[in-house]
Each structure stands twice: as structure tokens, then as C-alpha cells.
Write a protein that holds these residues in place. Structure first.
Motif, mmCIF file in Angstrom:
data_model
loop_
_atom_site.group_PDB
_atom_site.id
_atom_site.type_symbol
_atom_site.label_atom_id
_atom_site.label_comp_id
_atom_site.label_asym_id
_atom_site.label_seq_id
_atom_site.Cartn_x
_atom_site.Cartn_y
_atom_site.Cartn_z
ATOM 1 N N LEU A 147 0.861 -1.183 0.000
ATOM 2 C CA LEU A 147 0.000 0.000 0.000
ATOM 3 C C LEU A 147 0.894 1.228 0.000
ATOM 4 O O LEU A 147 1.635 1.451 0.961
ATOM 5 C CB LEU A 147 -0.903 0.026 1.245
ATOM 6 C CG LEU A 147 -1.786 -1.184 1.540
ATOM 7 C CD1 LEU A 147 -2.599 -0.936 2.799
ATOM 8 C CD2 LEU A 147 -2.699 -1.474 0.366
ATOM 9 N N ILE A 149 0.809 5.158 0.120
ATOM 10 C CA ILE A 149 -0.133 6.216 0.475
ATOM 11 C C ILE A 149 0.420 7.564 0.033
ATOM 12 O O ILE A 149 1.565 7.910 0.325
ATOM 13 C CB ILE A 149 -0.397 6.215 1.996
ATOM 14 C CG1 ILE A 149 -0.958 4.864 2.410
ATOM 15 C CG2 ILE A 149 -1.359 7.331 2.380
ATOM 16 C CD1 ILE A 149 -1.100 4.684 3.897
ATOM 17 N N ILE A 176 -0.984 -1.090 -4.402
ATOM 18 C CA ILE A 176 -2.227 -0.324 -4.323
ATOM 19 C C ILE A 176 -1.875 1.102 -3.928
ATOM 20 O O ILE A 176 -1.252 1.324 -2.895
ATOM 21 C CB ILE A 176 -3.199 -0.940 -3.295
ATOM 22 C CG1 ILE A 176 -3.561 -2.366 -3.700
ATOM 23 C CG2 ILE A 176 -4.453 -0.080 -3.164
ATOM 24 C CD1 ILE A 176 -4.400 -3.101 -2.670
ATOM 25 N N VAL A 178 -3.020 4.474 -2.516
ATOM 26 C CA VAL A 178 -4.098 5.043 -1.710
ATOM 27 C C VAL A 178 -4.054 6.567 -1.845
ATOM 28 O O VAL A 178 -3.112 7.211 -1.371
ATOM 29 C CB VAL A 178 -3.975 4.642 -0.231
ATOM 30 C CG1 VAL A 178 -5.120 5.240 0.586
ATOM 31 C CG2 VAL A 178 -3.948 3.128 -0.092
ATOM 32 N N ASN A 180 -5.064 9.595 -0.519
ATOM 33 C CA ASN A 180 -5.591 9.986 0.784
ATOM 34 C C ASN A 180 -6.017 11.456 0.817
ATOM 35 O O ASN A 180 -5.599 12.259 -0.024
ATOM 36 C CB ASN A 180 -4.519 9.733 1.850
ATOM 37 C CG ASN A 180 -5.093 9.747 3.254
ATOM 38 O OD1 ASN A 180 -6.295 9.561 3.452
ATOM 39 N ND2 ASN A 180 -4.248 9.983 4.239
ATOM 40 N N CYS A 206 -5.734 1.915 -7.882
ATOM 41 C CA CYS A 206 -5.940 3.191 -7.182
ATOM 42 C C CYS A 206 -7.220 3.146 -6.358
ATOM 43 O O CYS A 206 -8.269 2.757 -6.867
ATOM 44 C CB CYS A 206 -6.030 4.362 -8.170
ATOM 45 S SG CYS A 206 -4.443 5.030 -8.637
ATOM 46 N N LEU A 280 0.255 -7.063 4.231
ATOM 47 C CA LEU A 280 0.136 -5.802 3.509
ATOM 48 C C LEU A 280 1.208 -4.850 4.024
ATOM 49 O O LEU A 280 1.276 -4.574 5.221
ATOM 50 C CB LEU A 280 -1.249 -5.183 3.733
ATOM 51 C CG LEU A 280 -2.467 -6.063 3.450
ATOM 52 C CD1 LEU A 280 -3.747 -5.329 3.838
ATOM 53 C CD2 LEU A 280 -2.506 -6.462 1.983
ATOM 54 N N CYS A 282 2.773 -1.134 4.285
ATOM 55 C CA CYS A 282 2.295 0.255 4.208
ATOM 56 C C CYS A 282 3.480 1.204 4.103
ATOM 57 O O CYS A 282 4.321 1.275 5.010
ATOM 58 C CB CYS A 282 1.457 0.578 5.449
ATOM 59 S SG CYS A 282 0.569 2.130 5.345
ATOM 60 N N LYS A 290 -0.591 8.857 6.739
ATOM 61 C CA LYS A 290 -0.479 7.407 6.889
ATOM 62 C C LYS A 290 -1.108 6.927 8.194
ATOM 63 O O LYS A 290 -1.756 5.874 8.253
ATOM 64 C CB LYS A 290 0.998 6.995 6.817
ATOM 65 C CG LYS A 290 1.223 5.503 6.709
ATOM 66 C CD LYS A 290 2.499 5.194 5.940
ATOM 67 C CE LYS A 290 3.731 5.756 6.629
ATOM 68 N NZ LYS A 290 4.119 4.937 7.786
ATOM 69 N N LEU A 326 -0.799 -6.126 8.696
ATOM 70 C CA LEU A 326 -0.344 -4.912 8.014
ATOM 71 C C LEU A 326 0.981 -4.485 8.622
ATOM 72 O O LEU A 326 1.084 -4.303 9.834
ATOM 73 C CB LEU A 326 -1.387 -3.805 8.155
ATOM 74 C CG LEU A 326 -1.184 -2.564 7.292
ATOM 75 C CD1 LEU A 326 -2.526 -1.981 6.887
ATOM 76 C CD2 LEU A 326 -0.364 -1.506 8.029
ATOM 77 N N CYS A 530 -10.354 -6.536 -0.401
ATOM 78 C CA CYS A 530 -9.565 -5.726 0.524
ATOM 79 C C CYS A 530 -9.517 -4.317 -0.005
ATOM 80 O O CYS A 530 -9.362 -4.113 -1.198
ATOM 81 C CB CYS A 530 -8.137 -6.269 0.651
ATOM 82 S SG CYS A 530 -7.052 -5.242 1.640
#
Length: 531
Positions: A147, A149, A176, A178, A180, A206, A280, A282, A290, A326, A530
Motif C-alpha cells: 500500500l 499512500i 495499491i 491510496v 488519501n 488506485c 500488507l 504500508c 499514513k 499490516l 480488501c
């Protein structure tokens, strides 16, 4: 002239040159984890005074919307070699000291190659601490899905193409993105950025996110995980609950603090879905929000455990379910060619290190309708005559002094308006999103009408919590954003505090603001999906 030096406290405010991403010392005195720590050197007094004079004299002129358009290649030009350091090849028979030497040598060669292609002054501020990069390596290695961000106000600043190509190309893993803080941007702009990024990077998934949603969750923003279901079900093991337990009987989330032991050779593995657990990872720059994404994903009380007490804490792992965890990497900045002013306003360059913040305030004010938000009275304005904001000339210094007057910022000795504190306040409000500067993807200005009538627009508006007839943020003339009386720089909205602390912990104000946000975003997903 009478309101310059006496009200500038920058000399006293910047004597403390802070340490960024400082790592606590280890038991091994032979190894200094901070030998690559980035220090911010003071600029010469002449340079600071020159820019301060410009801020006092230059009349601010609004910048055309097209000037806010920015292309990925402007930030990460391919010919400049703006890569990130990679872990050098290793094998299990290597000793720890040998690995460290090899990584240090590789890192120094990386820095040398980077600087050879980018003359002094062209590179942005970026992470120079090898220890922090090692944590990125570990998170990427142990994660099945990454992920990344970014802040929707300026996503291309925080999305290094080299990272995307490494994850999807070399590692063959999913990434992915994110987007935000989507509540801070006009819905058509959010949609335009999403389409631009997915077109540029075809293997990118996205999703849009906000920690202040108007409606619970956009059911269309999902990523199919069905391909992992059989593997997870077959190998799933129950997660132990050793360690601290919630004392109030409420459901909790197990969190592990990883230490320097996690970097050892016997810990390194690229086995996917290890023990039937989907991991996952991050990743994100500082100040992209975040923490708020993690809080929403976890959504329950976090139970902290440490398997190696007394060791240096590195990345952290949160178990969302017994088979999904995560892994959170510390915020770090990749090298780029982001303009210095944009670095500051995007939270990439710490405000705490600025010796002359006034030119950054001027840069901001030329790109937003600052008067509609701040409602300032010009320092030279006579109470006997009405103020016309359309004809009044402003300098960056004027804005800072007027904000100091409005907020009551005074110097300790002479009790004059403290413009330095006011300038820093305005920049922090910009980073926080209360003074909102949003960049545009290439061609947005010309095709704005198309985005404003796009069929997918309603979903973004719903996620933002607005009705379709409401004004978009940044479009309002008289009530843009919050009123000046509500603009408190201490009430940071989504700040990660990475510039001033060793982690992503939010202050008490932010935590208190989120007491009502208890929804576990993972729990609202379908069996094979997810966010």
C-alpha cells in the motif's frame, strides 16, 4: 521599515537543527545507526536577509490555474537516475558485519551515482539514513501487497516511479495506491488524478480514501483477493495472544514492534503468504496521513507486544485478522527534483528547519485565495477608510504580519507582531490542509468541464460527504475552508508528525478528533476483497 527586524524572531527560533529519523543507539558500540542521519545546515545570513527583503518588497500576483499543472516527468525525470537504494545481493552464509559493510558500500555508491547526475541544489531533501532504507527493504520483502499512500493534493510528488517498477516488475507483487485526504480536493480533480495515474502506470490499483468520510465506504473501490483465498485457508494458523491484553474487555488488535533482529540473515525471506498470512506493507512519505489510514484500517484498540525487549524498535506489524496483517514502514522521502517551495508545502521538507519561511508563504498565497480564508486586515490599512481586498497590494511579509496581528502572536521582549511565528503557522496550516493548495495533472485546466460532468463523479462526491450541488473546496469565494477564527495550527488534521518525531504518532488533538471513528474498515469488506 518600522515593522521588520523587531518582529522577526527567526534567529532565536532556528538555533536547534533537528535530527531527522534519528535511530536509538544499539548495544553494539561498533555500529552507529545514525552515521547517515541527515543534518540541515544553516544558510548564510546574507542569503536569508536577501530572501527576506524580497518577501517584504515583492507584490503578490495570483498564479494562473494552468501553472498548477504538474507532470510526473518534471519531478522524476528518467535521465537523472532518481532511483532508490536497493539491498545488495546476499546469502545465508554471510556474517552480520559482512552484510552491513556490503550494504554501506552499496549505499555510498548509490549516493555518489545520484549526485553525479544531479548538480548541487537540484535534488530535493531526501532520506540519507541507511537504517531507514533498510526498514523499507524489509517491509517490501515480507509483504505480499504494497500500500503506497499519497496525498491527493500533490500525489506525483510522493509516488516514485522507480518504486512502482521495482515492485511490479522485479518483485512481481501488487501495489495499491491510496489517494488519501480526498475531502480536501474538488471531486473532479480527484477523479482526474486517479485517471492520470492509472493511465501512466497500468499495473496500479488506485483507491480513494478520507479519514473524514461523509458516507461509510465506497463499495466499488475494492481489490479482489480471491486468488489468495485457498492458500490462506490451507495454511492459516491462529495468531497467539501473548503479551498485553486490553483491560476493558474490548476487541483489540495485536501489534508487534520489530527490532534490529528482524534485519538479521535468518529473518530474511521472500516467501509469499508465510504461514498462511497475507501481509500488507504500508509505505508513504511523511505527512501523507499514513496514521489516519492505519487507524481506520485497524479501527480497534491496538495491543502492543515486543518479542525482543530492549532492542531498537523499527517497523510495526498490526494483525487485522488472524490471516491478514499490516506492516507499517516509517515515513521516508525518496530523491526527486521537487521545487523547494513545494517540498515545504507538501510536508517533505520540515518547516522546523526553515530559517526564512516568508518566501514560502508568498508562494502559497499566490496560488490560493488566501484573503477569502484568512480575512486579513492590511498592516498599512487606515481604520477610517474601508478596505478593498481587490485593490490592496500584499507582500508575503504583509500577510505574515497581518496574521500575527489577527492571532495575537507577539515577541517576548518588545511585544511586537511576531511574523516569524505567523509565517510558520501559515505553512503548517497549509500542510494540514486548512489552507489548501491542490496541484493539477497535465491538461486538467483545458478539460475541466469534462471532469466536472464525468459519470464517476457522484461516487467521489459521496465519499467526500458532499452533496452534488455543494461548492467544492477551493472554489468558494466567501467561505472557503474554515474561518480564520477556526484556523488553529495546533489542531492538525492528518499530520503524521514525522518531521519532529521518530514515528507516525499523532498528537492528542488528532486522537481526540477521531474518538468517533471506530469502524474497522477491513471488517466491512467482502470475504475476498480488501480496500
Amino acid at each position: 521599515p518600522g515593522r521588520d527586524r523587531q518582529s522577526d524572531t527567526s534567529d532565536s527560533e532556528t538555533t536547534d537543527i533537528r535530527r531527522i529519523n534519528h535511530q536509538p543507539g544499539t548495544r553494539d558500540s561498533r555500529y552507529d545507526p545514525n552515521r547517515f542521519r541527515l543534518h540541515f545546515e544553516k544558510e548564510s545570513k546574507e542569503e536569508v536577509e536577501k530572501r527576506k527583503k524580497i518577501a517584504m518588497e515583492k507584490i503578490l500576483k495570483p498564479v494562473a490555474e494552468k501553472e498548477l499543472e504538474i507532470d510526473m516527468t518534471q519531478i522524476y525525470p528518467e535521465e537523472k537516475g532518481l532511483d532508490f537504494p536497493r539491498r545488495p545481493p546476499w546469502h545465508y552464509s554471510m556474517q552480520r558485519e559482512e552484510l552491513l559493510r556490503k550494504e554501506e558500500k552499496s549505499f555510498l555508491e548509490y549516493l555518489e551515482a545520484l549526485h553525479s547526475k544531479n548538480p548541487p541544489g537540484t535534488l530535493s531533501h531526501f532520506e540519507h539514513n541507511l537504517e531507514t532504507w533498510r526498514q523499507l527493504w524489509r517491509v517490501i520483502e515480507m509483504s505480499d501487497v504494497i500500500l503506497l499512500i499519497v496525498d491527493i493534493r500533490h500525489p506525483v510528488l510522493q509516488f516514485p516511479p522507480a518504486l512502482y517498477h521495482y515492485i511490479t516488475g522485479e518483485l512481481k507483487k501488487y501495489i495499491i495506491l491510496v489517494l488519501n485526504k480526498v475531502d480536501l480536493c474538488p471531486a473532479p480533480l480527484v477523479l482526474a488524478w486517479k485517471h492520470y495515474l492509472t493511465k501512466q502506470f497500468p499495473h496500479l490499483h488506485c483507491v480513494c480514501f478520507t479519514s473524514h468520510p461523509g458516507q461509510p465506504y465506497s463499495t466499488r473501490e475494492r481489490v479482489d483477493l480471491s486468488s489468495w483465498e485457498k492458500k490462506i485457508q490451507r495454511d492459516a494458523v491462529a495468531v497467539g495472544t501473548e503479551g498485553d491484553q486490553a483491560d476493558d474487555g474490548s476487541e483489540s488488535v495485536l501489534m508487534e514492534h520489530h527490532s534490529d533482529v528482524a534485519m538479521e540473515m535468518n529473518s530474511l525471506t521472500q516467501e509469499l503468504y508465510k504461514d498462511g498470512v497475507l501481509t500488507l506493507g504500508c509505505i508513504g512519505f511523511p505527512n501523507v496521513g499514513k496514521s489516519s489510514v492505519l487507524n481506520s484500517l485497524v479501527g480497534r484498540k491496538v495491543v502492543s507486544v515486543s518479542r525482543t525487549p530492549g532492542h531498537t524498535k523499527y517497523f510495526q506489524t498490526y494483525y487485522l485478522t488472524p490471516t491478514v496483517k499490516l506492516c507499517d514502514c516509517p515515513g521516508l522521502v525518496f530523491p526527486s527534483q521537487v521545487d523547494k517551495q513545494l517540498q515545504i508545502l507538501a510536508g517533505i521538507y520540515p518547516v522546523s528547519q526553515l530559517q526564512e519561511p516568508y518566501s514560502s508563504v508568498g508562494y502559497l498565497c499566490e496560488r490560493i485565495n488566501f484573503q477569502s480564508v484568512l480575512k486579513l486586515t492590511h498592516p498599512d490599512h487606515s481604520p477610517e477608510t474601508p478596505q478593498d481586498p481587490k485593490t490592496q497590494d500584499w507582500t508575503a511579509w504583509d500577510v505574515c504580519e497581518a496574521w500575527a496581528e489577527r492571532r495575537g502572536y507577539k515577541t517576548a521582549k518588545a511585544a511586537r507582531n511576531d511574523v516569524y511565528r505567523a509565517a510558520n503557522s501559515l505553512l503548517r496550516l497549509a500542510i494540514d490542509g486548512r489552507l489548501c493548495l491542490c496541484l493539477r495533472p497535465p491538461g486538467y485546466t483545458q478539460s475541466k468541464d469534462e471532469w466536472e460532468s464525468h459519470p464517476d463523479l457522484a461516487e467521489i462526491i459521496a465519499l467526500q460527504g458532499r452533496k452534488e450541488e455543494e461548492d467544492e473546496p477551493g472554489d468558494r469565494e466567501d467561505d472557503e475552508g474554515e474561518s480564520s477564527s477556526e484556523l488553529e495550527e495546533d489542531n492538525d488534521r492528518d499530520a503524521d508528525d514525522d518531521e519532529d518525531a521518530d514515528g507516525d504518532d499523532e498528537d492528542d488533538t488528532v486522537k481526540a478528533d477521531r474518538k468517533g471513528l471506530t469502524l474497522n474498515m477491513f471488517s466491512v469488506l467482502g470475504e475476498n476483497e480488501c480496500a
